[in-house]
Design an enzyme around this catalytic site. Structure first.
Site, PDB file in Angstrom:
ATOM      1  N   GLU A 119       0.831  -1.214   0.000  1.00 18.06           N
ATOM      2  CA  GLU A 119       0.000   0.000   0.000  1.00 18.06           C
ATOM      3  C   GLU A 119       0.862   1.260   0.000  1.00 18.06           C
ATOM      4  O   GLU A 119       0.521   2.261  -0.617  1.00 18.06           O
ATOM      5  CB  GLU A 119      -0.937  -0.021   1.215  1.00 18.06           C
ATOM      6  CG  GLU A 119      -2.028  -1.085   1.045  1.00 18.06           C
ATOM      7  CD  GLU A 119      -2.855  -1.281   2.297  1.00 18.06           C
ATOM      8  OE1 GLU A 119      -2.244  -1.434   3.377  1.00 18.06           O
ATOM      9  OE2 GLU A 119      -4.085  -1.287   2.202  1.00 18.06           O
TER      10      GLU A 119
ATOM     11  N   GLU B 167      -3.769  -9.543   3.696  1.00 18.48           N
ATOM     12  CA  GLU B 167      -4.573  -9.241   4.889  1.00 18.48           C
ATOM     13  C   GLU B 167      -5.706 -10.223   5.117  1.00 18.48           C
ATOM     14  O   GLU B 167      -6.037 -10.547   6.254  1.00 18.48           O
ATOM     15  CB  GLU B 167      -5.148  -7.816   4.786  1.00 18.48           C
ATOM     16  CG  GLU B 167      -4.126  -6.703   4.952  1.00 18.48           C
ATOM     17  CD  GLU B 167      -3.473  -6.284   3.640  1.00 18.48           C
ATOM     18  OE1 GLU B 167      -3.474  -7.092   2.673  1.00 18.48           O
ATOM     19  OE2 GLU B 167      -2.952  -5.162   3.586  1.00 18.48           O
TER      20      GLU B 167
HETATM   21  N1  T1G Z   1       4.290  -7.529  11.866  1.00 18.64           N
HETATM   22  C1  T1G Z   1       4.952  -7.914  12.973  1.00 18.64           C
HETATM   23  N2  T1G Z   1       5.855  -8.911  13.002  1.00 18.64           N
HETATM   24  C2  T1G Z   1       6.091  -9.528  11.844  1.00 18.64           C
HETATM   25  C3  T1G Z   1       5.426  -9.178  10.646  1.00 18.64           C
HETATM   26  C4  T1G Z   1       4.501  -8.114  10.686  1.00 18.64           C
HETATM   27  N3  T1G Z   1       3.851  -7.702   9.601  1.00 18.64           N
HETATM   28  N4  T1G Z   1       5.874  -9.996   9.672  1.00 18.64           N
HETATM   29  C5  T1G Z   1       6.776 -10.811  10.238  1.00 18.64           C
HETATM   30  N5  T1G Z   1       6.903 -10.534  11.546  1.00 18.64           N
HETATM   31  C6  T1G Z   1       7.837 -11.160  12.508  1.00 18.64           C
HETATM   32  C7  T1G Z   1       7.574 -12.651  12.700  1.00 18.64           C
HETATM   33  O1  T1G Z   1       6.609 -12.856  13.694  1.00 18.64           O
HETATM   34  C8  T1G Z   1       8.949 -13.137  13.120  1.00 18.64           C
HETATM   35  O2  T1G Z   1       9.118 -12.786  14.468  1.00 18.64           O
HETATM   36  C9  T1G Z   1       9.885 -12.263  12.300  1.00 18.64           C
HETATM   37  O3  T1G Z   1       9.132 -11.098  11.930  1.00 18.64           O
HETATM   38  C10 T1G Z   1      10.401 -12.922  11.038  1.00 18.64           C
HETATM   39  O4  T1G Z   1       9.281 -13.421  10.302  1.00 18.64           O
HETATM   40  C11 T1G Z   1      -2.650  -1.720   6.795  1.00 18.64           C
HETATM   41  C12 T1G Z   1      -3.432  -4.122   8.009  1.00 18.64           C
HETATM   42  C13 T1G Z   1       7.612 -10.808   5.609  1.00 18.64           C
HETATM   43  C14 T1G Z   1       7.449 -12.863   4.146  1.00 18.64           C
HETATM   44  O5  T1G Z   1       0.815 -10.400   6.385  1.00 18.64           O
HETATM   45  O6  T1G Z   1       4.585 -12.961   5.476  1.00 18.64           O
HETATM   46  O7  T1G Z   1      -0.313  -4.540   6.471  1.00 18.64           O
HETATM   47  O8  T1G Z   1       9.279 -15.036  15.468  1.00 18.64           O
HETATM   48  O9  T1G Z   1       9.936 -15.835  10.314  1.00 18.64           O
HETATM   49  O10 T1G Z   1      10.296 -16.236   6.680  1.00 18.64           O
HETATM   50  O11 T1G Z   1      -3.516  -3.065   5.094  1.00 18.64           O
HETATM   51  O12 T1G Z   1       7.091 -12.689   7.862  1.00 18.64           O
HETATM   52  O13 T1G Z   1      11.335 -13.778  14.946  1.00 18.64           O
HETATM   53  O14 T1G Z   1       9.829 -12.996  16.783  1.00 18.64           O
HETATM   54  O15 T1G Z   1       8.017 -14.989   8.882  1.00 18.64           O
HETATM   55  O16 T1G Z   1      11.741 -14.151   6.312  1.00 18.64           O
HETATM   56  C15 T1G Z   1       0.309  -7.709   6.189  1.00 18.64           C
HETATM   57  C16 T1G Z   1       3.456 -11.093   7.196  1.00 18.64           C
HETATM   58  C17 T1G Z   1       0.174  -7.123   7.563  1.00 18.64           C
HETATM   59  C18 T1G Z   1       3.166 -10.151   6.076  1.00 18.64           C
HETATM   60  C19 T1G Z   1       9.137 -12.700   6.038  1.00 18.64           C
HETATM   61  N6  T1G Z   1       1.579  -8.328   6.071  1.00 18.64           N
HETATM   62  N7  T1G Z   1       4.823 -11.543   7.202  1.00 18.64           N
HETATM   63  O17 T1G Z   1       9.250 -14.106   6.123  1.00 18.64           O
HETATM   64  O18 T1G Z   1      10.452 -14.356   8.361  1.00 18.64           O
HETATM   65  S1  T1G Z   1      -1.390  -6.391   7.800  1.00 18.64           S
HETATM   66  C20 T1G Z   1       1.747  -9.637   6.195  1.00 18.64           C
HETATM   67  C21 T1G Z   1       5.279 -12.481   6.354  1.00 18.64           C
HETATM   68  C22 T1G Z   1      -1.328  -4.943   6.966  1.00 18.64           C
HETATM   69  C23 T1G Z   1      -2.512  -2.981   6.038  1.00 18.64           C
HETATM   70  C24 T1G Z   1      -2.596  -4.192   6.836  1.00 18.64           C
HETATM   71  C25 T1G Z   1       6.678 -12.952   6.532  1.00 18.64           C
HETATM   72  C26 T1G Z   1       7.701 -12.312   5.568  1.00 18.64           C
HETATM   73  P1  T1G Z   1       9.945 -13.707  15.481  1.00 18.64           P
HETATM   74  P2  T1G Z   1       9.368 -14.777   9.475  1.00 18.64           P
HETATM   75  P3  T1G Z   1      10.511 -14.777   6.833  1.00 18.64           P
END
Ligand code: T1G
Ligand code: NAD
Length: 704
Positions: free
Chosen positions: A110, A130
């Site tokens: 976004e 999301e």
């Molecule tokens: N927020 C907080 N923590 C996150 C995070 C996030 N978005 N994404 C990952 N982490 C933490 C995860 O818990 C782990 O923590 C560490 O980072 C490494 O992650 C307004 C409302 C980016 C592809 O859904 O898909 O935006 O266990 O092991 O394999 O519209 O993480 O080490 O303490 O998964 O390299 C939308 C979610 C949010 C993406 C990386 N975004 N993340 O993969 O590492 S909602 C997502 C992922 C939003 C807007 C809305 C994957 C990754 P810890 P990992 P990875």
């Protein structure tokens, strides 16, 4: 504050400023980050020498979107939100180009879409995931994406939630330029500088939406109702994308905000956040250091080319790993190999795989009739008959033929892995359970059974292997059925009791699917084949407490030779060539007869009672499993049931679901039932948590 947002001039294009966001590990938009980006943008705008800004992520290079840890919680009033920051980027007096690397997900994409231009490095994953967190995008994604790509592509990405890569993004108009050099920042700066020179295009918000055929939304709703049954977020996503075609931009944003607000505080969103974080915990095992050495697994031998062996071989071939598949007889081997070839050919036919790739994977699996042919392999997975003596003889042979350091794994469903390991003598440390689920090439769950003598290095290797195979690899201890089958068997037992007490298979299945289960229990049992469970019940009959209630409905059905779909009859009737379950009056008669013989008077069973009994019993077994240390976390049990047994992810798994009901309520219901029914004594851990007003998530936190 553990993040930085910096502002610098680009080295090769000094008129372009570069804002770099560094918020490890994934550059989420945590509290403070949007405000810092706005501050750097204002600094750039105040500098008259600057003609444009490149916004990019440092560290991992990706933009993972909003910080999921604070979702559903209050955001400090004095801190700018992601939405406000996105609006500032779009309305900036200086043009902003986003450089997207590695991934741009959710709020990350976004941010990109609010910028005037998007440059991406090849392979970057672009997505609006999301919906998988139980929410629609909340930073304008539902309004900007259709303006950039048209409605259909936006619906696909937003409702499905799966990412696309940068090249596809470029093809559909989401990405303006691909940056393939080893200095993508300067490449993005050069791109922006050239746009400044040739004249800027209008911001995304000022574009119109193409492809506004209203029937697209109706068909999207129909598909979502089927594929994402029971979920609120997909429908909210569709409503929002539709709003982009009917409302002015700012009104559309307000509409999205409202839908986002409704969803983000829902139980469904909380459950899906729980599942997201649960998945990130799975490799973490107390006492297993992060730097534990991991053995290389480049070649694998699978023993037994039956249902499981051939599926397991495909898991490895899918990951590009060569497999030697071993059987005792040529005929059985040929059957297994041809099953594999057919599966890949079928995938190529359905265009799920290119024919070259199908061919490549097929040829990664070669057959053999002796384990000595695979003695050089790094890993063996045994998938022979579920018989302790057979398994022991296989493992004692493996101990003598396999090269030193090879990992020896069993796919047993129920047998004692310690006993199997003992048959290898001094190689017991190399033995681990790798419990795949059927069909192994499709199901995501893999239980990693840690036996008493499994070496840490072997355990760490199994966890790494799970990741490589794209599995949800859950570490479990040794017990009958491990985690998944043990929990599931209580559900199987209880739902059969419900029949005996007056429910019908179709009533129970209807209620369970309405609850969100992928399929009803009796339809699943018919699909899997009733003979396997029957054989297991006969083999373990001596372990049963003879005083406790035992339901004979399943056994009686099997005694008739009705084993489910494969014989055309089971709990249901299947017409020739059909997989549609039809109620069977003969089964109703068996149920009534069993009730009479069991001294059970039948009554009307309510739908609520079915839900409570089917799932409370799972929760209770889960609590026992936690108490015994068989599972490390309640959230692991949740993931097992979601990924192996069709429990709805949007309910977070049974242990999470119990938290939304309240453990006190579950215990009260159990105590009441235990007055008249066997097996309903609540587990001490469940009782303790209920008394303390806690949930299993609290238990997980306290025991982390
Ligand atoms: N927020 C907080 N923590 C996150 C995070 C996030 N978005 N994404 C990952 N982490 C933490 C995860 O818990 C782990 O923590 C560490 O980072 C490494 O992650 C307004 C409302 C980016 C592809 O859904 O898909 O935006 O266990 O092991 O394999 O519209 O993480 O080490 O303490 O998964 O390299 C939308 C979610 C949010 C993406 C990386 N975004 N993340 O993969 O590492 S909602 C997502 C992922 C939003 C807007 C809305 C994957 C990754 P810890 P990992 P990875
Ligand atoms: P299956 O009967 O379909 O296949 C077993 C195969 O092993 C047969 O083809 C048999 O010829 C072969 N075999 C037996 N002894 C052998 C030996 N010494 N050397 C080489 N091959 C030998 O059984 P399956 O359903 O694939 O189950 C295999 C294992 O996987 C069992 O331990 C079972 O409990 C477990 N499992 C099964 C499922 C399931 O749903 N079917 C799920 C998870 C785990």
């Amino acid at each position: 504050m553990s993040f930085t947002v910096s502002l610098e001039r680009d080295k090769t294009h000094p008129s372009i400023a570069v804002i770099t966001v560094d918020n490890p590990p994934v550059n989420a938009m945590s509290i403070g980050v949007p405000g810092a980006i706005i501050a750097r943008l204002e600094e750039a705008q105040a500098d008259r020498e600057i003609a444009g800004v490149v916004l990019c992520a440092g560290g991992s290079g990706g933009f993972a979107g909003a910080d999921i840890r604070v979702q559903g919680k209050a955001w400090p009033e004095d801190e700018p939100t992601l939405s406000e920051m996105v609006a500032r980027l779009e309305n900036s007096t200086l043009p902003v180009a986003a450089l997207l690397r590695r991934n741009a997900l959710g709020g990350g994409l976004e941010i990109g879409m609010a910028c005037r231009y998007r440059v991406a490095t090849p392979g970057t994953q672009l997505g609006q995931p999301e919906v998988k967190l139980g929410i629609p995008p909340g930073g304008g994604g539902t309004q900007r994406l259709p303006r950039l790509t048209g409605v259909q592509a936006a619906l696909d990405m937003i409702v499905g939630g799966d990412p696309i890569d940068a090249k596809k993004g470029h093809d559909i108009g989401l990405i303006d330029a691909l940056a393939a050099s080893d200095d993508p920042v300067s490449e993005a700066a050069a791109y922006l500088a050239s746009q400044v020179e040739s004249g800027l295009r209008p911001p995304t918000r000022d574009r119109s939406v193409d492809g506004t055929d209203p029937t697209l939304f109706e068909s999207a709703r129909t598909v979502a109702a089927r594929k994402q049954r029971g979920q609120l977020a997909p429908l909210a996503c569709i409503d929002c994308v539709e709003a982009s075609t009917t409302l002015p931009f700012d009104e559309g944003l307000k509409f999205e905000r409202q839908k986002f607000g409704e969803c983000v505080s829902s139980d469904q969103a909380a459950a899906m956040r729980h599942a997201f974080f649960a998945e990130r915990q799975i490799g973490k095992v107390p006492g297993l250091a992060k730097n534990t050495p991991v053995r290389d697994i480049n070649t694998v031998m699978v023993i037994g080319a039956g249902t499981m062996g051939s599926g397991i071989a495909m898991c490895f071939a899918n990951a590009g790993i060569a497999v030697t598949l071993v059987e005792r007889q040529q005929e059985a081997l040929d059957r297994g190999l041809s099953r594999i070839a057919k599966t890949y050919a079928g995938m190529a036919e359905k265009v799920r795989l290119s024919s070259e790739e199908a061919q490549r994977r097929t040829s990664l699996v070669t057959g053999a009739l002796s384990v000595t042919d695979g003695s050089d392999c790094d890993l063996v997975v045994e998938a022979v008959f579920e018989d302790m003596d057979v398994k022991k003889s296989v493992f004692s042979e493996l101990a003598s033929v396999m090269k030193p350091g090879a990992i020896l794994a069993t796919n047993t469903s129920y047998l004692d892995v310690d006993e199997i390991a003992a048959s290898t003598g001094d190689r017991a440390g190399d033995v681990v359970g790798l419990h795949f689920f059927s069909p192994a090439n499709i199901m995501k769950l893999m239980e990693i059974v840690r036996a008493e003598r499994t070496e840490l290095e072997v355990l760490a290797s199994a966890i790494a292997l799970g990741r490589k195979l794209g599995k949800i690899g859950i570490v479990v201890g040794v017990c009958n059925g491990f985690v998944g089958n043990r929990v599931y068997s209580t559900y199987v037992r209880e739902t059969e009791f419900l029949l005996e007490e007056g429910a019908t298979p179709s009533q129970v299945d209807g209620v369970l699917t309405e609850f969100g289960m992928a399929m009803g229990i009796f339809a699943v049992r018919d699909l899997a084949g009733l003979d396997i469970g029957w054989a297991n019940r006969k083999a373990t009959a001596h372990l049963r407490d003879p005083v406790k209630r035992y339901c004979k409905i399943g056994d009686t059905i099997c005694e008739n030779g009705w084993f489910g779909q494969k014989t055309g009859r089971g709990f249901y009737l299947y017409e020739e060539g059909s997989r549609t379950p039809k109620p069977d009056p003969d089964v109703d008669a068996i149920i009534s007869k069993c009730a009479v013989e069991g001294g059970i008077s039948q009554r009307q069973i309510s739908n609520e009672e079915i839900v409570e009994r089917a799932f409370d019993i799972m929760v209770n077994e889960g609590a026992k499993i936690l108490e015994e240390g068989i599972a490390l976390r309640a959230s692991d049990i949740d993931l097992a049931m979601i990924n192996g047994y069709g429990f709805p992810r949007w309910r977070g798994g049974p242990m999470c679901w119990a938290g939304t009901i309240g453990l006190g309520t579950v215990v009260a219901r159990m105590r009441k039932l235990s007055e008249t029914h066997d097996f309903w004594e609540p587990a001490p851990l469940l009782v303790r948590l209920a008394e303390e007003g806690k949930t299993f998530a609290d238990w997980d936190r306290e025991n982390a």
